[in-house]
Design a protein around this motif. Structure first.
Motif, short mmCIF file in Angstrom:
data_model
loop_
_atom_site.label_atom_id
_atom_site.label_comp_id
_atom_site.label_asym_id
_atom_site.label_seq_id
_atom_site.Cartn_x
_atom_site.Cartn_y
_atom_site.Cartn_z
N TYR A 236 37.91 102.35 -33.85
CA TYR A 236 37.90 101.80 -32.50
C TYR A 236 38.48 102.78 -31.48
CZ TYR A 236 37.26 97.53 -35.24
OH TYR A 236 36.80 96.59 -36.14
N GLU A 237 38.58 104.04 -31.85
CA GLU A 237 39.09 105.04 -30.91
C GLU A 237 38.05 105.30 -29.83
OE1 GLU A 237 41.71 108.29 -32.89
OE2 GLU A 237 40.17 107.78 -34.36
N ALA A 238 38.53 105.75 -28.66
CA ALA A 238 37.66 105.97 -27.51
C ALA A 238 36.77 107.19 -27.73
CB ALA A 238 38.49 106.14 -26.25
N ASP A 239 35.55 107.10 -27.21
CA ASP A 239 34.62 108.24 -27.27
C ASP A 239 34.88 109.23 -26.16
OD1 ASP A 239 32.16 107.75 -29.31
OD2 ASP A 239 32.95 105.84 -28.59
N HIS A 240 35.13 108.74 -24.97
CA HIS A 240 35.45 109.63 -23.85
C HIS A 240 36.95 109.81 -23.82
CE1 HIS A 240 31.43 108.44 -21.74
NE2 HIS A 240 31.28 109.38 -22.64
N ALA A 241 37.42 110.83 -24.52
CA ALA A 241 38.85 111.07 -24.71
C ALA A 241 39.06 112.53 -25.03
CB ALA A 241 39.38 110.19 -25.85
N THR A 242 40.31 112.92 -25.16
CA THR A 242 40.65 114.30 -25.51
C THR A 242 41.36 114.37 -26.85
OG1 THR A 242 42.70 114.11 -24.23
CG2 THR A 242 40.77 115.05 -23.11
N ALA A 243 41.31 113.29 -27.63
CA ALA A 243 41.91 113.28 -28.96
C ALA A 243 41.09 112.39 -29.87
CB ALA A 243 43.36 112.80 -28.91
N ARG A 244 41.09 112.73 -31.16
CA ARG A 244 40.38 111.91 -32.15
C ARG A 244 40.98 112.16 -33.52
NH1 ARG A 244 36.33 107.99 -31.15
NH2 ARG A 244 35.25 107.54 -33.10
#
Length: 839
Positions: free
Chosen positions: A784-792
């Motif tokens: 459920y992590e964000a797609d538009h982000a700077t971390a994964r």
């Protein structure tokens, strides 16, 4: 789509000669009334492209966006709030955010393509999981409406030209306004739509394009996204011009695949004036190297006032370079319209010269050579960006599929974006082009016809598909609908056969209507159909549907993961090995399309929550291969292959049996554990090898042999703990056009540089230079992590980010870091490029 009536479409239909498809002959149509042709001995128009005659401007940059509300007019910018005067009562005064003077300065600044659904939070609701877990629908009015506004200027000198705006795809049900003037409503989430806005433009001033997009209702049972997720174009032409998708090139080879090619060229000319127009069309054919190989001009044709007419020409290419999977040679037609001897419009299109046929006994042929279709079905979303793919990602995905050995792509279950077809043309990938709605309603026929007109010049397309697993597929009602769809389609193109993806009732309903019988699954029924209907060509329109999760080797319902061995499948499906053995053994089966090449959002199977993505893909949503990818890589390609799995990190399972699989196309494979042989096995064609191994840390090693010699070796080693980050961009040089991207694949390794197969470290990306990060992903179907982000977080050792260039050339450096890991960086060179004309 262009606002044609059905009568207009019939009137403007292109004439085509009879074509034999399998054993069936499609009817020829009436010849156009305009004079056909003058050959190349006649004077021809200059072949160079004259950009002053026609402008195609990309409208992707400089938009404003804001969510509206489906239930509360106040939160929907007061659209429709006024009760005294109706929203559409007075022309140019629709209210709300539609007008030129509305203040949108507080709205978000965005560029297209844009998918607002990918930014919405996940909602863990069983009613949403099938479509990706995003809050779209009647129960979520506050996130199901999106407003878009785009300012643009048109110079006073354009007065007298025709101005059109085309939307390649909006999800979904868009109401379109320009300068407050209502243009129309576009219900389809996949069909292109076009508006002639000539009368509504402020010439020499500012203009505002506004859309209210309603994603409340869905068309698919999978993630579809929301918003203007494909390109928007503004086109300027003279009043007398080539109509949208008006050029059509049909080729035939006179004497086998080595003979000259005859080209039948038709151009649909539109006269948007109040007087008849006498015009001539000059055509130049450019070969794959850009050299002119043929020129031709039509006889003079009179186009009635406010009417369209077809102009036909014939040309010859003496030594054609044929389009094929291995050599995707492309030609270009440049057509110029002359009015009173003066060039007034010019349009070009690419095409290919090749022959195809489906044979009832021997399957599919291209350029008179048998080709087994080794295809995949695919939806149109990708990790990090949802449904809003930059053009380069279309090429990236096709490249990954070709690397696996695939040669065909089914657009499931909708008309694709044009850039996907461009990628297939240029990279050599066959296409089954599928319409969204199985119906003969005016709306559905309009969508089908626009798809065919738009796509028919693409040499990659070998099949049209009119249906997918429809409830009416086996009924007489379905047959009637199918006949009407076939009639509409064949008015525009008879060079390709038509199929339907059927999952039951073969031999009934639309089976008797289509040219090629499509089979979805159900292997035991295929031989029976062929015995009963031996004269109908066949194709596996949808096959396999094996489910697996990358890097997982035991079913885990709690986390929503499925073992990656080729063993897990729904009740209707087949394993990769079972279906491919079946199809490969039957010459009369043309081949088939695996469900699916990539994982996609929504339709989680066999588990629902916590999953929000499917498990069907041979690759995950990022494009990272699963083990089944290597089954096809082994048997669909010709070079020696060896793939060994699973990984060898099984702490706590010492002494327990681990099932070890191997894919190889060599004669035999011998397996070793820590240097000790566990035996050699003979390889069966299209099969796999299995050993049961008592786990001990160290190394398993597979040695493949042919003719008594070791040809390939592959190892899986027990790794140390995660220690480093490695970055691998798919390209280190991209164009500084504000559109181009590089995909940065991230691997978590131990101190020796070996991938740590269970690593889940969270990776933070920092970018400096002339670009931006537009998306991240890891292929985890339950993330459920964000797609538009700077971390994964990494998933089983892998994650990725997508970097997009700005419009300024210069280096782009991406650094990846994580707690307690050695960081890494990579630099992408963004080089100056000639951008597409924009507005």
């Amino acid at each position: 789509m262009p606002r044609w009536t059905r009568r207009d479409l019939v009137k403007a239909a292109v004439a085509t000669s009879a074509a034999v498809i399998g054993n069936r002959t499609l009817p020829a149509e009436a010849t156009p009334s305009s004079s056909p042709t003058h050959q190349a001995s006649q004077p021809a128009a200059p072949p160079t492209i004259d950009n002053t005659l026609r402008e195609n401007l990309l409208m992707d940059f400089g938009w404003r966006f804001h969510l509206g509300n489906a239930c509360d007019p106040v939160k929907d910018f007061n659209f429709g709030k006024t009760a005294i005067i109706g929203t559409f009562a007075k022309s140019g005064d629709s209210g709300g955010a539609t007008g030129s003077h509305f203040d949108d300065s507080a709205w978000s600044q965005i560029n297209l393509p844009h998918d607002w659904a990918v930014d919405l939070p996940f909602v863990l609701d069983n009613t949403l999981v099938w479509t990706g877990g995003k809050p779209l629908g009647r129960a979520y009015p506050e996130t199901s409406i999106g407003w878009y506004r785009k300012p643009f200027a048109i110079p006073a000198s354009d007065l007298g030209k025709r101005i059109r705006i085309r939307f390649d795809g909006i999800r979904r049900n868009a109401q379109v306004f320009i300068n407050g003037q209502y243009l129309g409503q576009d219900p389809s989430g996949y069909a292109p739509y076009e508006y002639d806005v000539t009368d509504f433009i402020n010439y020499g001033g500012d203009n505002v394009l506004c859309l209210r997009v309603d994603a409340t209702l869905s068309e698919g049972w999978f993630y579809e996204g929301a918003g203007i997720y494909r390109h928007v174009w503004l086109t300027k032409t003279a009043p007398v011009h080539i109509a949208s998708w008006g050029n059509y090139v049909q080729s035939s080879l006179r004497s086998g695949i080595t003979g000259p090619a005859s080209l039948r060229i038709t151009s649909e000319i539109e006269n948007a004036t109040g007087q008849p127009a006498d015009c001539t069309v000059h055509a130049s054919i450019l070969d794959p190297n850009g050299e002119i190989v043929a020129t031709v001009r039509s006889k003079s044709a009179t186009i009635a006032a406010a009417a369209n007419s077809i102009v036909e020409m014939q040309a010859t290419v003496t030594h054609p370079e044929l389009w094929s999977i291995e050599t995707p040679h492309l030609y270009r037609l440049v057509a110029t319209v002359l009015l009173n001897g003066k060039p007034v419009d010019q349009d070009s299109t690419t095409f290919g010269i090749r022959t195809t046929r489906f044979d009832k006994d021997e399957g599919f042929f291209m350029n008179d050579k048998p080709v087994k279709i080794k295809g995949t079905c695919n939806h149109q979303d990708h990790a990090g960006v949802g449904a809003a793919l930059p053009d380069r990602l279309q090429y990236y995905r096709v490249e990954l599929l070709k690397g696996m050995g695939a040669n065909a792509y089914r657009t499931s279950h909708n008309a694709p974006t044009p850039e996907l077809l461009d990628a297939c043309d240029r990279l050599g990938m066959l296409v089954m082009d599928e319409t969204r709605e199985f119906s003969s309603s005016p709306q559905a026929l309009e969508e089908l016809e626009s798809m065919v007109k738009r796509d028919r010049n693409h040499p990659s397309i070998i099949l049209w598909s009119i249906a997918n697993e429809e409830p009416q597929q086996g009924t007489e009602r379905g047959a009637r609908m199918g006949r009407s769809m076939m009639e509409a389609l064949n008015r525009l193109d008879t060079t390709r056969p038509v199929t339907a993806a059927m999952n039951h009732s073969w031999g009934k309903g639309i089976s008797g209507v289509v040219d090629v019988q499509g089979f979805n699954y159900n292997l035991p029924d295929i031989d029976a159909f062929h015995k009963s209907f031996p004269d109908q060509p066949t194709v596996g329109s949808e096959t396999a549907s094996t489910v697996s999760t990358r890097g997982i080797y035991a079913n885990d319902p709690k986390r929503g993961y499925v073992a990656a061995y080729d063993t897990e499948k729904p009740r209707w499906a087949e394993t990769a090995e079972d279906w491919w053995k079946f199809y490969d053994q039957r010459e009369w089966l043309s081949g088939g399309f695996v469900w699916t090449g990539f994982d996609y959002r929504g339709e989680p199977t066999p588990y629902h929550l916590p999953c929000i993505s499917s498990h069907f893909g041979l690759m995950d949503t990022c494009g990272f291969p699963k083990d089944n990818y290597f089954y096809y890589h082994t048997w669909w390609r010709t070079e020696p292959a060896l793939h060994l799995f699973p990984h060898w990190n099984w702490s706590g399972k010492e002494g327990q049996l681990i099932e070890v699989w191997c894919y190889s196309n060599q004669q035999s494979v011998e397996l070793f554990l820590n240097g000790k042989s566990l035996g050699s096995q003979t390889v069966e064609k299209n099969g796999h090898l299995v050993w049961k191994v008592n786990y001990a840390p160290g190394t398993i090693e597979a040695r493949a042999s042919s003719n008594g010699k070791v040809t390939l070796v592959e190892k899986r080693e027990t790794t140390g703990p995660a220690a480093k980050i490695q970055l691998q961009p798919d390209r280190t040089k991209i164009s500084a056009d504000g559109e181009d991207v590089s995909v940065i694949n991230v691997t978590i390794t131990d101190a020796q540089g070996r991938i740590v197969p269970l690593a889940d470290n969270k990776v933070t990306f920092t970018l400096t230079g002339e670009g931006k990060i537009i998306g991240v992903g890891n292929g985890d179907p339950s993330s459920y992590e964000a797609d538009h982000a700077t971390a994964r977080s990494a998933f089983n050792g892998l994650c990725m980010c997508i970097v997009q260039a700005s419009k300024t050339a210069g280096p782009i450096t991406i650094q990846a870091s994580s707690s307690n890991l050695e960081s890494s960086n990579v630099t992408i060179e963004s080089a100056a490029a000639t951008p597409r004309p924009k507005i």
